[in-house]
Design a protein around this motif. Structure first.
Motif, PDB file in Angstrom:
ATOM      1  N   TRP A 137       4.378 -37.952  -2.657  1.00 59.69           N
ATOM      2  CA  TRP A 137       3.016 -37.646  -2.222  1.00 59.69           C
ATOM      3  C   TRP A 137       2.871 -37.807  -0.713  1.00 59.69           C
ATOM      4  CZ3 TRP A 137       0.079 -41.192   0.388  1.00 59.69           C
ATOM      5  CH2 TRP A 137       0.482 -42.536   0.311  1.00 59.69           C
ATOM      6  N   GLU A 153       5.352 -37.294   1.466  1.00 57.57           N
ATOM      7  CA  GLU A 153       6.027 -36.143   2.059  1.00 57.57           C
ATOM      8  C   GLU A 153       5.107 -34.915   2.035  1.00 57.57           C
ATOM      9  OE1 GLU A 153       8.830 -35.781   3.554  1.00 57.57           O
ATOM     10  OE2 GLU A 153       9.784 -37.729   3.213  1.00 57.57           O
ATOM     11  N   GLU A 154       4.452 -34.692   0.908  1.00 51.95           N
ATOM     12  CA  GLU A 154       3.565 -33.535   0.807  1.00 51.95           C
ATOM     13  C   GLU A 154       2.371 -33.672   1.747  1.00 51.95           C
ATOM     14  OE1 GLU A 154       4.288 -30.822  -0.796  1.00 51.95           O
ATOM     15  OE2 GLU A 154       6.180 -31.754  -1.402  1.00 51.95           O
ATOM     16  N   GLU A 195      -0.485 -27.090  12.986  1.00 53.20           N
ATOM     17  CA  GLU A 195       0.071 -25.813  13.423  1.00 53.20           C
ATOM     18  C   GLU A 195      -0.975 -24.701  13.356  1.00 53.20           C
ATOM     19  OE1 GLU A 195       3.804 -22.799  12.336  1.00 53.20           O
ATOM     20  OE2 GLU A 195       3.548 -24.708  11.284  1.00 53.20           O
ATOM     21  N   ASP A 232       2.413 -35.272   4.560  1.00 58.76           N
ATOM     22  CA  ASP A 232       2.939 -35.022   5.904  1.00 58.76           C
ATOM     23  C   ASP A 232       3.070 -33.521   6.161  1.00 58.76           C
ATOM     24  OD1 ASP A 232       4.342 -36.028   8.403  1.00 58.76           O
ATOM     25  OD2 ASP A 232       5.928 -34.812   7.526  1.00 58.76           O
ATOM     26  N   LYS A 233       3.578 -32.766   5.169  1.00 60.55           N
ATOM     27  CA  LYS A 233       3.699 -31.321   5.316  1.00 60.55           C
ATOM     28  C   LYS A 233       2.325 -30.676   5.504  1.00 60.55           C
ATOM     29  CE  LYS A 233       7.915 -30.827   2.549  1.00 60.55           C
ATOM     30  NZ  LYS A 233       8.486 -30.255   1.308  1.00 60.55           N
ATOM     31  N   ALA A 234       1.345 -31.135   4.720  1.00 62.52           N
ATOM     32  CA  ALA A 234       0.002 -30.572   4.837  1.00 62.52           C
ATOM     33  C   ALA A 234      -0.586 -30.853   6.220  1.00 62.52           C
ATOM     34  CB  ALA A 234      -0.904 -31.141   3.739  1.00 62.52           C
ATOM     35  N   ARG A 281       1.070 -31.375   9.024  1.00 61.91           N
ATOM     36  CA  ARG A 281       1.753 -30.536  10.016  1.00 61.91           C
ATOM     37  C   ARG A 281       1.257 -29.093   9.953  1.00 61.91           C
ATOM     38  NH1 ARG A 281       6.266 -32.962  12.229  1.00 61.91           N
ATOM     39  NH2 ARG A 281       6.927 -34.907  11.225  1.00 61.91           N
ATOM     40  N   ALA A 282       1.017 -28.606   8.730  1.00 65.66           N
ATOM     41  CA  ALA A 282       0.525 -27.236   8.587  1.00 65.66           C
ATOM     42  C   ALA A 282      -0.860 -27.080   9.204  1.00 65.66           C
ATOM     43  CB  ALA A 282       0.495 -26.851   7.108  1.00 65.66           C
TER      44      ALA A 282
END
Length: 369
Positions: free
Chosen positions: A104, A106-107, A117, A109-111, A113-114
């Motif tokens: 959770w 990791e996800e 961006e 963190d990806k969200a 970063r998205a």
């Protein structure tokens, strides 16, 4: 067998090492060193008898000096010193792989970063729109003016060459809308309202929207690939060197071309979709073309036509701006061209649908239903 030399009680113990410090004698030499003094205490290692040293032997000497501070080496040969320097340079701590974080996290963190961006891309995009507006005003007020020959060329590439695929797509979409509408309305004995469905959906929404999506797939990708390739080959840098504005030369003609063309392409697509729907109504509902046209004129208000035409220029400008913007973001290798081309298509289609939703809510709110 080498033997320890007698030494003063407080002085480091002296030890003469055997003639060979190699992998074959490493275990014996290590035991000899450990027996000469307890671990951590310094030694004086006499290498005057040493005639052969390999990497393992050099590592044994280096480790002894490292783990026994104050250890001295006597009579070391140049070869031995060179090997000591090499193994010392290689003595670096290995990176430890961090423990895996929870899924959770990791996800999340990806969200994050998205989102960052996306915000950064939005800011750059708005700055790019401002640059295009400034370049448009500068070109319109300058002596050289807008490059209309380039605009006409882009109109041919983006509009005239797309008539075939847009017409075929629209014709088939009209048939599909009419067929599905007739099947569903037949349950209520209201097949005549298939004409209402085809006419209003085509002129108000689907004719313009599907045309914009098709143009986004063709033109946004082409713009990104063309400009991206020019940037990789340093043609854009050459333009700047000779005093040309890349936005004025490359971006502005494409934006003008699509802004002017989209209403025309949308109208063309709507007519062909209407023809497709009319032919299907004639084939399966026995509604003659004259009756279909008359009924369409009665049930489709002019407001639907003008709403569709009002949205079209915004769709065209958005598609052109996104394609050119992504083309100018190309960096590095040719792989970046493919990535930016894909992003240009996805972003332009997404923004077209967002704009269409905004216009739908806006026109409904002001009373055009």
């Amino acid at each position: 067998m080498a033997t320890p030399r007698p030494s003063a009680p407080d002085a480091p113990r002296a030890l003469r090492l055997p003639s060979a410090l190699t992998i074959e004698t490493a275990a014996e030499t290590e035991a000899l060193i450990d027996s000469a003094a307890p671990p951590g205490l310094p030694l004086v290692l006499d290498l005057s008898d040493v005639a052969e040293v390999d990497t393992v032997g050099a590592w044994l000497l280096y480790r002894t000096k490292r783990d026994r501070p104050g250890t001295a080496l006597l009579e070391a040969s140049p070869q031995t010193l060179t090997l000591l320097a090499e193994v010392g340079a290689a003595d670096r701590p290995c990176p430890v792989r961090p423990d895996a974080r929870p899924i959770w996290l990791e996800e999340l963190d990806k969200a994050g970063r998205a989102v960052l961006e996306a915000v950064d891309t939005l800011g750059q995009g708005l700055a790019f729109v401002g640059t295009v507006i400034v370049s448009t005003l500068r070109a319109a007020t300058s002596k050289r003016g807008i490059r209309w020959h380039t605009v006409s060329r882009q109109m041919e590439l983006s509009g005239v060459n797309a008539l075939g695929i847009i017409g075929l797509m629209s014709f088939l979409i009209g048939i599909v809308i009419a067929q599905q509408g007739a099947v569903q309305l037949e349950q209520f004995g209201a097949q005549i309202f298939t004409i209402n469905l085809v006419g209003r959906a085509t002129f108000r929404e689907l004719g313009i929207l599907l045309t914009a999506i098709m143009v986004a797939g063709r033109s946004a990708s082409a713009f990104a690939a063309q400009i991206g390739t020019m940037k990789l080959s340093e043609e854009i840098d050459a333009m700047k060197t000779i005093g040309l504005d890349p936005v004025e030369v490359l971006v502005l003609p494409r934006v003008i071309a699509l802004t002017v063309l989209m209403p025309l392409l949308g109208f063309y697509a709507s007519i062909l979709a209407l023809i497709g729907g009319g032919l299907l109504c004639w084939a399966i509902l026995d509604i003659p073309p004259a009756s279909f046209v008359q009924r369409t004129r009665e049930v489709v208000p002019m407001s639907d036509f003008w709403i569709g035409m009002a949205k079209a220029p915004f769709f065209g400008a958005t598609i052109a701006l996104v394609g050119c913007f992504q083309g100018l973001q190309v960096t590095g290798t040719a792989e970046s061209v493919g990535e930016r081309t894909t992003i240009a298509v996805v972003q332009s289609i997404f923004l077209v649908i967002v704009l269409d939703a905004f216009f739908a809510v806006f026109f409904t709110a002001i009373g055009f239903v």
